[in-house]
Write a protein that holds these residues in place. Structure first.
Motif, short mmCIF file in Angstrom:
data_model
loop_
_atom_site.label_atom_id
_atom_site.label_comp_id
_atom_site.label_asym_id
_atom_site.label_seq_id
_atom_site.Cartn_x
_atom_site.Cartn_y
_atom_site.Cartn_z
N LEU A 81 0.83 -1.20 0.00
CA LEU A 81 0.00 0.00 0.00
C LEU A 81 0.86 1.26 0.00
O LEU A 81 0.56 2.23 -0.71
CB LEU A 81 -0.92 0.00 1.22
N LEU A 82 1.94 1.23 0.79
CA LEU A 82 2.83 2.40 0.82
C LEU A 82 3.46 2.63 -0.55
O LEU A 82 3.56 3.78 -1.00
CB LEU A 82 3.93 2.19 1.87
N PHE A 83 3.89 1.57 -1.19
CA PHE A 83 4.49 1.70 -2.52
C PHE A 83 3.51 2.32 -3.51
O PHE A 83 3.86 3.24 -4.27
CB PHE A 83 4.94 0.33 -3.01
N ILE A 84 2.27 1.85 -3.49
CA ILE A 84 1.26 2.37 -4.41
C ILE A 84 0.97 3.84 -4.13
O ILE A 84 0.89 4.68 -5.05
CB ILE A 84 -0.03 1.54 -4.31
N LEU A 85 0.81 4.19 -2.87
CA LEU A 85 0.51 5.57 -2.50
C LEU A 85 1.64 6.52 -2.86
O LEU A 85 1.41 7.64 -3.33
CB LEU A 85 0.21 5.66 -1.00
N ILE A 86 2.88 6.08 -2.68
CA ILE A 86 4.02 6.92 -3.04
C ILE A 86 4.10 7.10 -4.54
O ILE A 86 4.40 8.20 -5.04
CB ILE A 86 5.34 6.30 -2.52
N ARG A 87 3.78 6.06 -5.29
CA ARG A 87 3.84 6.15 -6.76
C ARG A 87 2.82 7.15 -7.30
O ARG A 87 3.03 7.74 -8.37
CB ARG A 87 3.59 4.78 -7.40
N VAL A 88 1.71 7.34 -6.59
CA VAL A 88 0.69 8.29 -7.05
C VAL A 88 0.80 9.62 -6.28
O VAL A 88 -0.17 10.38 -6.22
CB VAL A 88 -0.73 7.69 -6.93
N ASP A 89 1.97 9.86 -5.68
CA ASP A 89 2.25 11.13 -5.00
C ASP A 89 1.31 11.41 -3.84
O ASP A 89 0.83 12.54 -3.66
CB ASP A 89 2.22 12.29 -5.99
N LEU A 90 1.05 10.40 -3.04
CA LEU A 90 0.22 10.57 -1.84
C LEU A 90 1.02 10.16 -0.61
O LEU A 90 0.63 9.28 0.17
CB LEU A 90 -1.07 9.74 -1.95
N ALA A 91 2.16 10.82 -0.44
CA ALA A 91 3.05 10.48 0.67
C ALA A 91 2.39 10.74 2.02
O ALA A 91 2.60 10.00 2.98
CB ALA A 91 4.35 11.27 0.56
N GLN A 92 1.58 11.82 2.11
CA GLN A 92 0.92 12.12 3.37
C GLN A 92 -0.05 11.01 3.77
O GLN A 92 -0.13 10.63 4.94
CB GLN A 92 0.17 13.45 3.28
N ILE A 93 -0.77 10.48 2.78
CA ILE A 93 -1.68 9.37 3.06
C ILE A 93 -0.91 8.13 3.48
O ILE A 93 -1.34 7.37 4.35
CB ILE A 93 -2.57 9.08 1.83
N ALA A 94 0.25 7.93 2.86
CA ALA A 94 1.09 6.79 3.24
C ALA A 94 1.52 6.90 4.70
O ALA A 94 1.52 5.90 5.44
CB ALA A 94 2.31 6.72 2.33
N ALA A 95 1.88 8.10 5.13
CA ALA A 95 2.26 8.30 6.52
C ALA A 95 1.08 8.03 7.46
O ALA A 95 1.24 7.43 8.53
CB ALA A 95 2.77 9.73 6.73
N VAL A 96 -0.11 8.44 7.04
CA VAL A 96 -1.31 8.19 7.85
C VAL A 96 -1.56 6.68 7.95
O VAL A 96 -1.95 6.17 9.02
CB VAL A 96 -2.52 8.90 7.23
N MET A 97 -1.31 5.95 6.87
CA MET A 97 -1.50 4.51 6.90
C MET A 97 -0.58 3.85 7.93
O MET A 97 -0.97 2.92 8.63
CB MET A 97 -1.23 3.92 5.51
N VAL A 98 0.64 4.34 8.02
CA VAL A 98 1.57 3.81 9.03
C VAL A 98 1.01 4.06 10.43
O VAL A 98 1.04 3.17 11.30
CB VAL A 98 2.96 4.46 8.89
N LEU A 99 0.51 5.24 10.67
CA LEU A 99 -0.04 5.57 11.98
C LEU A 99 -1.31 4.76 12.29
O LEU A 99 -1.57 4.42 13.45
CB LEU A 99 -0.34 7.07 12.06
N LEU A 100 -2.08 4.45 11.26
CA LEU A 100 -3.31 3.69 11.47
C LEU A 100 -3.03 2.28 11.95
O LEU A 100 -3.91 1.65 12.54
CB LEU A 100 -4.13 3.65 10.17
N THR A 101 -1.84 1.75 11.69
CA THR A 101 -1.52 0.41 12.18
C THR A 101 -1.46 0.38 13.71
O THR A 101 -1.46 -0.69 14.31
CB THR A 101 -0.16 -0.07 11.62
N LYS A 102 -1.41 1.56 14.31
CA LYS A 102 -1.34 1.64 15.78
C LYS A 102 -2.68 2.04 16.38
O LYS A 102 -2.74 2.54 17.51
CB LYS A 102 -0.27 2.65 16.19
#
Length: 249
Positions: free
Chosen positions: A29-50
């Motif tokens: 998911l992080l790879f896909i989000l970064i590829r579409v220039d959604l780095a902020q959403i990728a960071a949120v996804m990391v936080l959501l794991t907690k």
């Protein structure tokens, strides 16, 4: 040290299964989000794991956040590394590295694996801080450096059941913050590695190695001397051969 309730890490049930499944697909998911220039959403996804942190009573939140700090640092650092790279192959490589962290290193609870978790978190966190915020005000770099080093040190010493864990973690965090403040006035880079990152990694890893070997009763005088000499030699090389007029922040 206060014991956390056992339900914070459930071994079965729907929430546990969802947690494992989410971690399994997170690097993709992080790879896909970064590829579409959604780095902020990728960071949120990391936080959501907690999200399970907030499923218990608020009085446990500080302790659980400290316990999960290194995992959060590594996850957010991977997002920074992927976002800083424009190459899909490099981004995919970082996704694979993160998968290895989630599958093999993060679940470990032995002294060795916990120590490695702390070391990886400090290196990754410091690299990410100076890559992403090298142009930020100095106080931000100081605070972020303190946060990464304090969290990593606390994780490291906790694995040894060290009674002075909070004191040692604060000492390392304050030392790192002071070094960041001093070197931040002449912020130098060696490729992608900032000078504070390099020096704190060398000093931190040397001290951690000595502590680990002492704890395992494997630290001889000769080995202690070798580690100290190597650490001092690297520090002197970095300080002597750096171009201090290269850049001032």
């Amino acid at each position: 040290m206060r014991t956390l309730p056992s339900k914070l890490k459930p071994k079965n049930g729907i929430s546990h299964s969802l947690h494992i499944g989410f971690n399994a697909v997170l690097p993709v998911l992080l790879f896909i989000l970064i590829r579409v220039d959604l780095a902020q959403i990728a960071a949120v996804m990391v936080l959501l794991t907690k999200w399970r942190i907030f499923s218990v009573r608020p009085r446990y939140w500080p302790a659980i956040i400290r316990a999960n700090a290194v995992d959060i640092i590594v996850g957010l650092s991977v997002v920074v590394f992927m976002a800083q790279s424009s190459s899909a192959s490099i981004q995919l490589l970082w996704a694979a590295v993160y998968a290895l962290w989630l599958i093999f290193l993060k679940p470990g609870s032995s002294v060795l694996k916990t120590s490695l978790q702390a070391c990886v978190a400090q290196l990754a966190g410091l690299m990410a801080v100076y890559l992403a915020w090298s142009d930020a005000p100095l106080y931000i770099l100081v605070v972020m450096t303190w946060l990464v080093c304090y969290s990593s040190a606390r994780h490291f010493f906790t694995s040894f059941e060290e009674p002075y864990t909070p004191l040692f973690a604060h000492m390392w965090g304050y030392f790192a913050a002071g070094l960041a403040w001093l070197l931040g006035h002449w912020l130098l880079f060696y490729g992608l590695v900032a000078q504070p990152t390099l020096l704190l990694t060398v000093i931190g890893y040397a001290v951690a190695s000595l502590y680990y070997l002492e704890h395992k009763d494997r630290l001889s005088r000769a080995l202690r001397a070798n580690v100290m000499v190597m650490m001092i030699a690297v520090i002197m090389i970095v300080l002597v051969f750096s171009d201090w007029g290269d850049k001032a922040v």
